[in-house]
Design a protein around this motif. Structure first.
Motif, PDB file in Angstrom:
ATOM      1  N   LEU A 425       0.844  -1.203   0.000  1.00  0.00           N
ATOM      2  CA  LEU A 425       0.000   0.000   0.000  1.00  0.00           C
ATOM      3  C   LEU A 425       0.878   1.251   0.000  1.00  0.00           C
ATOM      4  O   LEU A 425       0.576   2.225  -0.711  1.00  0.00           O
ATOM      5  N   THR A 426       1.949   1.224   0.761  1.00  0.00           N
ATOM      6  CA  THR A 426       2.877   2.366   0.797  1.00  0.00           C
ATOM      7  C   THR A 426       3.488   2.611  -0.577  1.00  0.00           C
ATOM      8  O   THR A 426       3.538   3.757  -1.058  1.00  0.00           O
ATOM      9  N   GLN A 427       3.936   1.556  -1.236  1.00  0.00           N
ATOM     10  CA  GLN A 427       4.525   1.684  -2.576  1.00  0.00           C
ATOM     11  C   GLN A 427       3.502   2.223  -3.569  1.00  0.00           C
ATOM     12  O   GLN A 427       3.809   3.093  -4.397  1.00  0.00           O
ATOM     13  N   GLY A 431       3.562   5.770  -5.666  1.00  0.00           N
ATOM     14  CA  GLY A 431       3.763   5.647  -7.103  1.00  0.00           C
ATOM     15  C   GLY A 431       4.985   4.855  -7.481  1.00  0.00           C
ATOM     16  O   GLY A 431       5.600   5.107  -8.530  1.00  0.00           O
ATOM     17  N   GLU A 432       5.367   3.892  -6.632  1.00  0.00           N
ATOM     18  CA  GLU A 432       6.525   3.051  -6.929  1.00  0.00           C
ATOM     19  C   GLU A 432       6.073   1.861  -7.789  1.00  0.00           C
ATOM     20  O   GLU A 432       5.318   1.011  -7.342  1.00  0.00           O
ATOM     21  N   SER A 433       6.566   1.797  -9.003  1.00  0.00           N
ATOM     22  CA  SER A 433       6.081   0.798  -9.958  1.00  0.00           C
ATOM     23  C   SER A 433       6.912  -0.487  -9.877  1.00  0.00           C
ATOM     24  O   SER A 433       7.728  -0.774 -10.761  1.00  0.00           O
ATOM     25  N   SER A 434       6.683  -1.260  -8.839  1.00  0.00           N
ATOM     26  CA  SER A 434       7.393  -2.530  -8.669  1.00  0.00           C
ATOM     27  C   SER A 434       6.756  -3.612  -9.544  1.00  0.00           C
ATOM     28  O   SER A 434       5.647  -3.433 -10.080  1.00  0.00           O
ATOM     29  N   ASP A 441      -1.782  -4.856 -11.773  1.00  0.00           N
ATOM     30  CA  ASP A 441      -2.401  -3.665 -12.380  1.00  0.00           C
ATOM     31  C   ASP A 441      -2.737  -2.576 -11.361  1.00  0.00           C
ATOM     32  O   ASP A 441      -3.631  -1.741 -11.597  1.00  0.00           O
ATOM     33  N   PHE A 442      -2.018  -2.563 -10.246  1.00  0.00           N
ATOM     34  CA  PHE A 442      -2.263  -1.525  -9.239  1.00  0.00           C
ATOM     35  C   PHE A 442      -1.825  -0.147  -9.751  1.00  0.00           C
ATOM     36  O   PHE A 442      -2.316   0.885  -9.278  1.00  0.00           O
ATOM     37  N   ASP A 443      -0.890  -0.115 -10.719  1.00  0.00           N
ATOM     38  CA  ASP A 443      -0.416   1.162 -11.245  1.00  0.00           C
ATOM     39  C   ASP A 443      -1.449   1.827 -12.150  1.00  0.00           C
ATOM     40  O   ASP A 443      -1.268   2.979 -12.577  1.00  0.00           O
ATOM     41  N   PHE A 448      -3.036   5.714  -7.686  1.00  0.00           N
ATOM     42  CA  PHE A 448      -1.622   5.342  -7.779  1.00  0.00           C
ATOM     43  C   PHE A 448      -0.775   6.618  -7.774  1.00  0.00           C
ATOM     44  O   PHE A 448      -0.969   7.511  -8.599  1.00  0.00           O
ATOM     45  N   GLY A 449       0.146   6.735  -6.812  1.00  0.00           N
ATOM     46  CA  GLY A 449       0.987   7.920  -6.695  1.00  0.00           C
ATOM     47  C   GLY A 449       0.300   9.097  -6.038  1.00  0.00           C
ATOM     48  O   GLY A 449       0.799  10.233  -6.111  1.00  0.00           O
TER      49      GLY A 449
END
Length: 587
Positions: A425-427, A431-434, A441-443, A448-449
């Motif tokens: 959730l923090t990433q 907006g950290e695209s791991s 597809d969370f980005d 997101f971000g």
């Protein structure tokens, strides 16, 4: 079962979890009980043991605790005994003869006893109706105090021919430890009885002082009537603190593995018998010390994990009275614990220990309620609330309105429509695209971000605040929204968090019962001490400090008034109460 509880132990009601555990034992259901220190675990097997009849076998890794437990049972008029390495051959033979004759109701044994074939043969011939595994976390290889010899006992017990019931009990168990215990002892998940690990009477404090010896000296001088334990990580520190307190003429004793057994036993006896108020020790002293009137526990060094810390700190206030748990944390302690870890177990065990040390470090850095942090570690699914008296609750000001940030976090959770780990959730919010985020597809989610201008640590503080205020819940390691988040979304509730450095100067003073006569309380402690010397048993086995404080508040004049007080059973009423009634009248 209520008649047994009142007759032998002087109580008219059970504490949370006790009655259900006892009922399981009476119904022949294997069960695991996880109750906080001081939560009355012993009664959970003592009451059904007395009710079922026959012999209750209690297996405990704590030789130091066995005599205390037996003393307390005998003080209540119950036939109990123990077998361990401290007994002489002729004493063992006498006890074994008594067991064969059916004289005893309770037998306490150490795991090592099961390595003797003669002992196994003896057990096979006895009328065992209940087997209790005390300190059951020591069975688990994932436990912080794992004892291989204890784990090996399990198969020996399960092969005994009698139709007994199994009960396992512990004060601290993480999810992995619970699952391991249940698998070993064939306990179903629905028969795990777990109450909150919260100890309402304890206040937790962290002090990063570099003047640790002076802190201890000042604390002891400001609490002259209190009994306490000071834990250190090394024998050397025990000796250093001891030498320092000697120069200040502070009455104390010490305990560590470098002393002879005779010295350790003698020093422990002085402390338990209230002859010496302060014990300085390594963790070699501890888990089996059933002394209920310890008013404070100070950790001179950082412990290796939260399980160890809570187990040791939890030796304060077992009688339910207000007590303090203080951690004197310094950064150099980290290197010491890392060194200890490097010398233990295989790579898998070392990795696990490093993860636990990291959790311990997070505890020292958190801005949230300290007690709630501990509770969340053991049971992430428990609803959290602030204790109101730890260092963080007392000395931090909620100085930042994070309502906007809260709405962003909650909006993100709602759009996800699935539970999510805190780290992911923090990433996502930053907006950290791991690879994990892209694969799910969370980005592509609108939020997101949404908090990319914040550092990870800041986002984590906001998430923790929502968690500790009950707006987010952690279930099976993942976060979900509580129904109350609608109050934040609809602007019915604002949320504040911390952005100021910690301050540690103030201290919480220990309070007592309102209206208690301090002079009478001191007099009653002297009566208890005299009686304990005559009987050769620890003072707290006669009456706890809490019971004496009730005496000093209510000032009962007769046995009829005494029997109405918690902790006064029929045996103690007859044998002990007359001296206290006389002392109250004289006072």
């Amino acid at each position: 079962m209520y008649d047994v509880l009142e007759r032998y132990f002087g109580y008219t009601s059970f504490r949370p979890g006790q009655e259900q555990l006892i009922q399981n034992a009476m119904n022949q259901v294997p069960t695991l009980g996880i109750l906080p220190t001081g939560g009355g675990k012993s009664i959970c097997y003592q009451v059904p043991g007395l009710k079922k009849g026959g012999l209750t076998l209690v297996i405990s890794p704590l030789i130091s605790l066995m005599k205390d437990q037996v003393d307390q049972l005998q003080a209540a008029g119950i036939e109990a005994t123990y077998l361990n390495s401290t007994l002489k051959v002729n004493e063992v033979k006498t006890i074994e003869a008594g067991l064969k004759a059916g004289r005893f109701q309770f037998l306490y044994v150490a795991p090592e006893r099961f390595s003797q074939k003669s002992f196994i043969y003896l057990l096979q011939s006895l009328n065992i109706t209940l087997v209790a595994f005390d300190e059951a976390h020591c069975i688990s290889k994932w436990g912080h105090d794992f004892r291989p010899s204890y784990r090996e006992v399990v198969q020996n017990v399960l092969m005994l021919p009698q139709p007994f019931t199994i009960m396992a009990l512990t004060a601290t168990a993480t999810i992995d430890v619970k699952e391991d215990i249940c698998q070993l002892l064939n306990i179903q998940n629905e028969h795990v009885i777990e109450t909150s690990t919260k100890r309402e009477n304890l206040s937790f404090q962290i002090d990063p002082t570099y003047q640790r010896n002076l802190f201890i000296l000042d604390y002891i001088k400001s609490h002259p009537k209190d009994s306490g334990i000071i834990y250190t990580s090394t024998r050397k520190n025990v000796e250093v603190i001891s030498e320092f307190l000697k120069t200040k003429e502070i009455n104390h004793t010490i305990y560590h593995a470098g002393l002879s057994k005779q010295e350790r036993d003698h020093n422990q006896h002085l402390f338990v018998m209230d002859d010496v108020p302060i014990m300085i020790a390594t963790n070699a002293f501890g888990m089996g010390i059933d002394k209920s009137n310890v008013r404070f526990v100070i950790h001179y060094n950082l412990p290796q994990d939260l399980e160890s810390y809570y187990q040791e700190a939890g030796r304060a206030g077992r009688d339910g009275l207000e007590s303090e748990c203080i951690l004197l944390f310094a950064d150099q302690d980290i290197r010491l614990q890392e060194f200890f870890i490097s010398r233990t177990g295989n790579e898998e065990i070392q990795t696990l220990k490093k993860q636990k040390l990291n959790k311990m470090l997070q505890y020292t850095k958190t801005k949230q309620c300290l007690q709630a942090t501990i509770i969340n570690y053991f049971n992430p699914e428990e609803q959290l609330s602030k204790c109101g008296k730890c260092t963080n609750c007392l000395h931090q000001e909620e100085n930042y309105d994070m309502t906007i940030e809260a709405k962003k976090i909650i909006s993100c959770m709602i759009r996800l429509k699935t539970p999510i780990e805190k780290s992911i959730l923090t990433q996502l919010l930053r907006g950290e695209s791991s690879a994990y985020i892209q694969n799910h597809d969370f980005d592509k989610i609108k939020t997101f971000g949404a908090m990319k201008s914040y550092a990870s640590k800041q986002v984590q503080i906001f998430i923790e605040t929502l968690l500790f205020n009950g707006y987010l819940l952690e279930v099976d390691g993942k976060l979900i929204c509580d129904a109350s988040v609608t109050d934040i979304i609809k602007d019915k509730q604002s949320i504040w968090t911390y952005y100021k450095p910690l301050e540690y100067n103030e201290r919480v003073e220990i309070s007592t019962l309102h209206g208690m006569d301090e002079g009478l309380f001191d007099t009653l402690k002297q009566v208890r001490k005299s009686l304990s010397n005559d009987l050769g048993v620890p003072p707290f086995t006669i009456f706890s400090d809490k019971t004496l404080q009730i005496f000093a508040t209510r000032k009962p004049k007769s046995k009829d008034e005494m029997i109405l007080i918690d902790g006064v059973g029929s045996y103690k009423l007859k044998h002990y109460c007359p001296k206290f009634i006389e002392a109250i009248a004289t006072y």
